[in-house]
Structure formats: structure tokens, C-alpha cells
Write an enzyme that holds these catalytic residues in place. Structure first.
Site, PDB file in Angstrom:
ATOM      1  N   ASP A 145       4.200 -27.382 -26.515  1.00 26.38           N
ATOM      2  CA  ASP A 145       3.123 -26.627 -26.444  1.00 26.38           C
ATOM      3  C   ASP A 145       2.901 -25.532 -25.202  1.00 26.38           C
ATOM      4  OD1 ASP A 145      -0.103 -26.342 -26.808  1.00 26.38           O
ATOM      5  OD2 ASP A 145       0.126 -27.503 -24.815  1.00 26.38           O
TER       6      ASP A 145
ATOM      7  N   GLU B 252       5.142 -27.926 -32.805  1.00 25.54           N
ATOM      8  CA  GLU B 252       5.092 -27.672 -31.532  1.00 25.54           C
ATOM      9  C   GLU B 252       6.386 -28.809 -30.814  1.00 25.54           C
ATOM     10  OE1 GLU B 252       0.687 -27.101 -29.671  1.00 25.54           O
ATOM     11  OE2 GLU B 252       1.287 -29.126 -30.305  1.00 25.54           O
TER      12      GLU B 252
END
Length: 246
Positions: free
Chosen positions: A65, A133
Site C-alpha cells: 500500500d 497490494e
């Protein structure tokens, strides 16, 4: 990482297949499969290392992320020199929205790699974005920032980022509706309640009221989704008024 190799089973034939499929997705050769294997381990498997630390995709998701946000921020900073901080932040949020990340994970069919003790049919939609992610986090640890940037440009920026379209994209109907209500000093209420019915999975329903009158309803497997559905319906019911206020 030697402890993880002992904890997460390794099978030569499966590794060879995983390597080939992963290389196709990445666009380059992975070096250490250990990172990528962990990127697809669900917490329900309960793998741990020699020190008892959980070995699943969640920490890699956190790292991915951050890397995704950094690469997208750098791209927008260079691509839109006239954009101020607020504009750039909003555009980045649209690109890395949960909805968009879920779409990216689905398009790559990453869920087929997931190791879990929970039936995949019971996974929520966000599993797709989460492992996407985590994959980015694995790339960073395996090949470094430049390869991470290469993957994000190939899989996120090039096929999906269109600045003019993004400017008009709504990422949260709930936020937009609330902002309109606050500007117009209108009273609103999201009334949430359990509504599982005959479903095996827990559901929630929402009644959205404006000035004491119910104007929209929503139902989903989470409160947040149900609210967003109701807000989206309310937005289209009052689109003209809301658009004039923007």
C-alpha cells in the site's frame, strides 16, 4: 527468511508452475519465491516462523500500500504540474481506491494463488485488492523499488490512469451526499440494521432519510457497503441539485 522456508511448504513442481504464472503477471523474473508465496497466504492458515510471528499477506499488504501510494504520487506530481496538494491527494485516492484495487486483483485472477483454510466463496470482495497490494510488497522486497515501479506502471498506470476521466469519477457517494447536505444545511440519517434473512452470510440494510423522509435504501454484507449503495441511489435521485452545488 530461512525460517519461512521451513514453515511454508515447498513443492518443486508446484513452485515451477507458480514461477511461470507469476513471471507472466509480473513481466519479469522473480528471484525469491518465498516473498511471493507469503503474499498469498491467508491468516486462516496460521503459518508462523520460528519465533512465532504470523506468516501471511497482511504485513506485505501494508508495505505494498505504501509503495503503491509513493509511485502514484510521484507519477501525478510529474504528470500534473499545475495540480495543488488537494487535487493531487484526491487523484491519488481515486487511483488507489479500494474499488479500483479490487478490480486490479480480479483482472489478474490473483485469488487462484491464495492458500486458505476458509472457502474462497466466503471471502469478501476486498481480498482481491488486499493480495494485489501484498504482491506489490513482495516485489519490493524481492527486486527493489525500480522493479516495483515498473510493475505499477505496467499494471496500474498505463492501462487504468486517465486523468480527465479520473477528475469526473466519484469514489464515495456517501461523502459527496453528506457534503451536499452539510452545505445546504439539510438533516440526513443513515439508519442501519441487521437484515440477514435467509442468507447464510450476515447482511445489513440501510434506510437513508433526508429531512425526515426516506429517500433511498441499500443492502450489503457490510454496513459501509450498504451505506454507499443507499448514498449512490440518493445521489442519482438528487443529481441535479448536488451537481449545481459542486
Amino acid at each position: 527468511m530461512r525460517f519461512i522456508r521451513k514453515i511454508i511448504p515447498s513443492h518443486p513442481k508446484e513452485d515451477a508452475t507458480f514461477y511461470r504464472e507469476l513471471k507472466t503477471i509480473l513481466g519479469f523474473s522473480p528471484v525469491d519465491l518465498t516473498y511471493y508465496k507469503k503474499a498469498f497466504v491467508h491468516r486462516s492458515v496460521k503459518y508462523v516462523d520460528a519465533k512465532g510471528n504470523p506468516q501471511n499477506y497482511e504485513r506485505l499488504e501494508f508495505l505494498g500500500d505504501a509503495m503503491l501510494g509513493a509511485v502514484i504520487a510521484s507519477y501525478l506530481f510529474k504528470k500534473v504540474p499545475s495540480g495543488n496538494e488537494g487535487y493531487l491527494t484526491q487523484m491519488r485516492s481515486k487511483i488507489v481506491s479500494r474499488e479500483h484495487l479490487n478490480e486490479l486483483g480480479r483482472d489478474l485472477n490473483l485469488i487462484k494463488f491464495v492458500s486458505s483454510n476458509v472457502a474462497k466463496s466466503k471471502f469478501g470482495e476486498n481480498i482481491n485488492g488486499n493480495i494485489f497490494e501484498a504482491l506489490i510488497g513482495a516485489i519490493y522486497l524481492d527486486r527493489g523499488y525500480l522493479f516495483c515501479k515498473k510493475f505499477i506502471r505496467k499494471r496500474v498506470i498505463k492501462p487504468y490512469v486517465d486523468i480527465p476521466k479520473l477528475e469526473g469519477k466519484i469514489t464515495s457517494y456517501k461523502s459527496l451526499f453528506i457534503e451536499w447536505c452539510q452545505k445546504e444545511k439539510k438533516d440526513f440519517l443513515f439508519d442501519i440494521y441487521d437484515d440477514t434473512g435467509n442468507d447464510t452470510v450476515r447482511h445489513f440494510s440501510v434506510k437513508l432519510s433526508l429531512e425526515g423522509k426516506i429517500i433511498a435504501k441499500g443492502r450489503a454484507t457490510s454496513k459501509k457497503k450498504a451505506e454507499e449503495i443507499a448514498a449512490k441511489r440518493a445521489y442519482y435521485a438528487f443529481q441535479k441539485e448536488i451537481s449545481q452545488n459542486q
